[in-house]
Design a protein around this motif. Structure first.
Motif, mmCIF file in Angstrom:
data_model
loop_
_atom_site.group_PDB
_atom_site.id
_atom_site.type_symbol
_atom_site.label_atom_id
_atom_site.label_comp_id
_atom_site.label_asym_id
_atom_site.label_seq_id
_atom_site.Cartn_x
_atom_site.Cartn_y
_atom_site.Cartn_z
ATOM 1 N N SER A 1 6.547 9.947 2.058
ATOM 2 C CA SER A 1 7.240 8.672 1.818
ATOM 3 C C SER A 1 7.549 7.960 3.143
ATOM 4 O O SER A 1 7.442 6.734 3.238
ATOM 5 N N LEU A 2 7.922 8.720 4.174
ATOM 6 C CA LEU A 2 8.161 8.129 5.504
ATOM 7 C C LEU A 2 6.897 7.435 6.006
ATOM 8 O O LEU A 2 6.932 6.288 6.472
ATOM 9 N N GLU A 3 5.777 8.133 5.874
ATOM 10 C CA GLU A 3 4.508 7.581 6.353
ATOM 11 C C GLU A 3 4.050 6.416 5.482
ATOM 12 O O GLU A 3 3.422 5.468 5.969
ATOM 13 N N GLY A 4 4.396 6.476 4.198
ATOM 14 C CA GLY A 4 4.084 5.358 3.310
ATOM 15 C C GLY A 4 4.803 4.103 3.738
ATOM 16 O O GLY A 4 4.223 3.011 3.764
ATOM 17 N N VAL A 5 6.086 4.235 4.098
ATOM 18 C CA VAL A 5 6.862 3.090 4.595
ATOM 19 C C VAL A 5 6.221 2.521 5.855
ATOM 20 O O VAL A 5 6.061 1.303 5.998
ATOM 21 N N ALA A 6 5.847 3.402 6.774
ATOM 22 C CA ALA A 6 5.252 2.965 8.040
ATOM 23 C C ALA A 6 3.921 2.250 7.802
ATOM 24 O O ALA A 6 3.652 1.185 8.372
ATOM 25 N N ALA A 7 3.070 2.825 6.945
ATOM 26 C CA ALA A 7 1.741 2.251 6.686
ATOM 27 C C ALA A 7 1.857 0.890 6.010
ATOM 28 O O ALA A 7 1.193 -0.082 6.412
ATOM 29 N N GLU A 8 2.695 0.797 4.978
ATOM 30 C CA GLU A 8 2.831 -0.469 4.250
ATOM 31 C C GLU A 8 3.483 -1.544 5.102
ATOM 32 O O GLU A 8 3.085 -2.717 5.051
ATOM 33 N N THR A 9 4.465 -1.158 5.913
ATOM 34 C CA THR A 9 5.111 -2.135 6.799
ATOM 35 C C THR A 9 4.123 -2.651 7.836
ATOM 36 O O THR A 9 4.057 -3.858 8.109
ATOM 37 N N ALA A 10 3.346 -1.747 8.410
ATOM 38 C CA ALA A 10 2.341 -2.141 9.399
ATOM 39 C C ALA A 10 1.291 -3.052 8.766
ATOM 40 O O ALA A 10 0.877 -4.065 9.356
ATOM 41 N N GLY A 11 0.874 -2.710 7.554
ATOM 42 C CA GLY A 11 -0.101 -3.541 6.848
ATOM 43 C C GLY A 11 0.447 -4.921 6.565
ATOM 44 O O GLY A 11 -0.250 -5.932 6.738
ATOM 45 N N ALA A 12 1.711 -4.981 6.141
ATOM 46 C CA ALA A 12 2.339 -6.275 5.849
ATOM 47 C C ALA A 12 2.428 -7.138 7.102
ATOM 48 O O ALA A 12 2.126 -8.336 7.070
ATOM 49 N N ILE A 13 2.832 -6.544 8.226
ATOM 50 C CA ILE A 13 2.929 -7.281 9.491
ATOM 51 C C ILE A 13 1.567 -7.872 9.867
ATOM 52 O O ILE A 13 1.457 -9.041 10.264
#
Length: 354
Positions: free
Chosen positions: A274-286
């Motif tokens: 879940s931590l990595e999911g947050v990081a991946a989705e946030t990076a993708g959104a940016i």
């Protein structure tokens, strides 16, 4: 001719729907893989924010830059309704094929490749036409560069976000931290879905816009289009239902899912917490928001794949299944030329019946 225009608009919206279920994995793969939401809950969540992106683009950003870029990837002198129809058929064909095979290819580049391939085929039938002037390279070159730049940016941003989170939370209770990140993943996936909707729905708007502008400038000689400083903006203002329909159709498509691609994105590249999911989705959104600001259509598939690789690399390089990644890269590189070839063949076929 008007009937052909209507057929193109309907087909474009069909492509938009297919784009939604083909790319559903982009928004929901990590949130399903971490079991924060069930697949059904996840597609509803993503679809809602896909449509909500319309209001962000319309009332916050204030314009549809990506749609404008797509409409202008081909020189207007080489655009016809037959060209657009052939490009759409090719894009739908490639999207369905890659969906069937579970390959997360780019719907964006499929559409662009189809548009360019059909236009080049049309130009080849015009005596004395300069094929070098068919494609608007000022618009297309940045798009091609971002085939490689978008996943790279997503990967780098995700890597540093993951490292930052790990350092901030290094003394946190693992169980409590996981609960927080599971909640935060709802936010990060919503942000990414907003970017997905804003980016991808506009591509269909661009194709419909190109068809409508051709019709009004070449067929009925509408003076409002002939004298407009920016015909695409005039089109959006007066065909106001097209943006709404485009965002709605991609949301409905997302609701229908795309489970083979979800499996590839959510587990085959690297295992995701879940931590990595947050990081991946946030990076993708940016990455998506930045590209939209620049008016450059990018692949949400490429972007989130790069971000997932970025979080995988923070554990160790071997945590990423590079064999799967290399296969995806080949699909990305081949998408534009293969779509262009299919579209060229489709153009010659369509020309026999129109």
């Amino acid at each position: 001719m008007f009937t052909l225009l209507i057929i193109i608009i309907v087909l474009a919206l069909v492509f938009d729907f297919i784009n939604g279920f083909h790319d559903a994995a982009n928004s929901i793969a990590t949130i399903v893989a971490t079991k924060v939401l069930t697949p059904f809950q996840a597609v509803l969540w993503a679809a809602f924010f896909n449509f909500l992106a319309y209001f962000i683009s319309k009332y916050w950003v204030g314009e549809f830059k990506i749609g404008n870029t797509i409409a202008k990837t081909v020189n207007i002198d080489f655009i016809t309704l037959e060209v657009i129809l052939a490009g759409l058929i090719a894009a739908i064909t490639w999207n369905l094929l890659t969906w069937k095979l579970g390959i997360p290819s780019s719907s964006s580049h499929t559409l662009i490749g189809g548009f360019m391939g059909a236009a080049l085929a049309h130009a080849a039938t015009i005596e004395g036409a300069d094929l070098n002037t068919v494609v608007n390279y000022g618009k297309v070159v940045p798009i091609i560069l971002f085939i490689f730049a978008a996943p790279l940016i997503g990967m780098v941003v995700a890597y540093f976000i993951t490292i930052l989170i790990l350092n901030i939370c290094r003394k946190a209770n693992p169980s409590k931290a996981d609960k927080w990140f599971r909640k935060l993943q709802l936010v990060s996936s919503a942000l990414f879905s907003l970017g997905h909707g804003a980016n991808d729905a506009q591509k269909v708007m661009g194709i419909i816009g190109a068809a409508v502008i051709f019709y009004h400038t070449k067929v009925d000689m509408d003076p409002n289009y002939l004298t407009s400083e920016d015909p695409f903006k005039y089109f959006v203002a007066h065909w106001y239902w097209v943006p709404i329909a485009s965002f709605l159709m991609i949301g409905l498509g997302t609701m229908s899912g795309g489970w083979k691609i979800v499996k590839t994105m959510g587990s085959k590249i690297t295992k995701v917490t879940s931590l990595e999911g947050v990081a991946a989705e946030t990076a993708g959104a940016i990455t998506l928001y930045a590209s939209e600001h620049l008016g450059i259509p990018v692949s949400t598939t490429h972007t989130i794949t790069g971000a997932i690789i970025g979080v995988g690399v923070t554990k160790r390089v071997s945590a990423v299944r590079w064999g799967v990644t290399i296969s995806l890269l080949w699909a990305w590189v081949l998408t534009i030329p293969v779509s262009a070839i299919i579209a060229a063949l489709m153009y010659y076929l369509v020309s026999l019946f129109t």
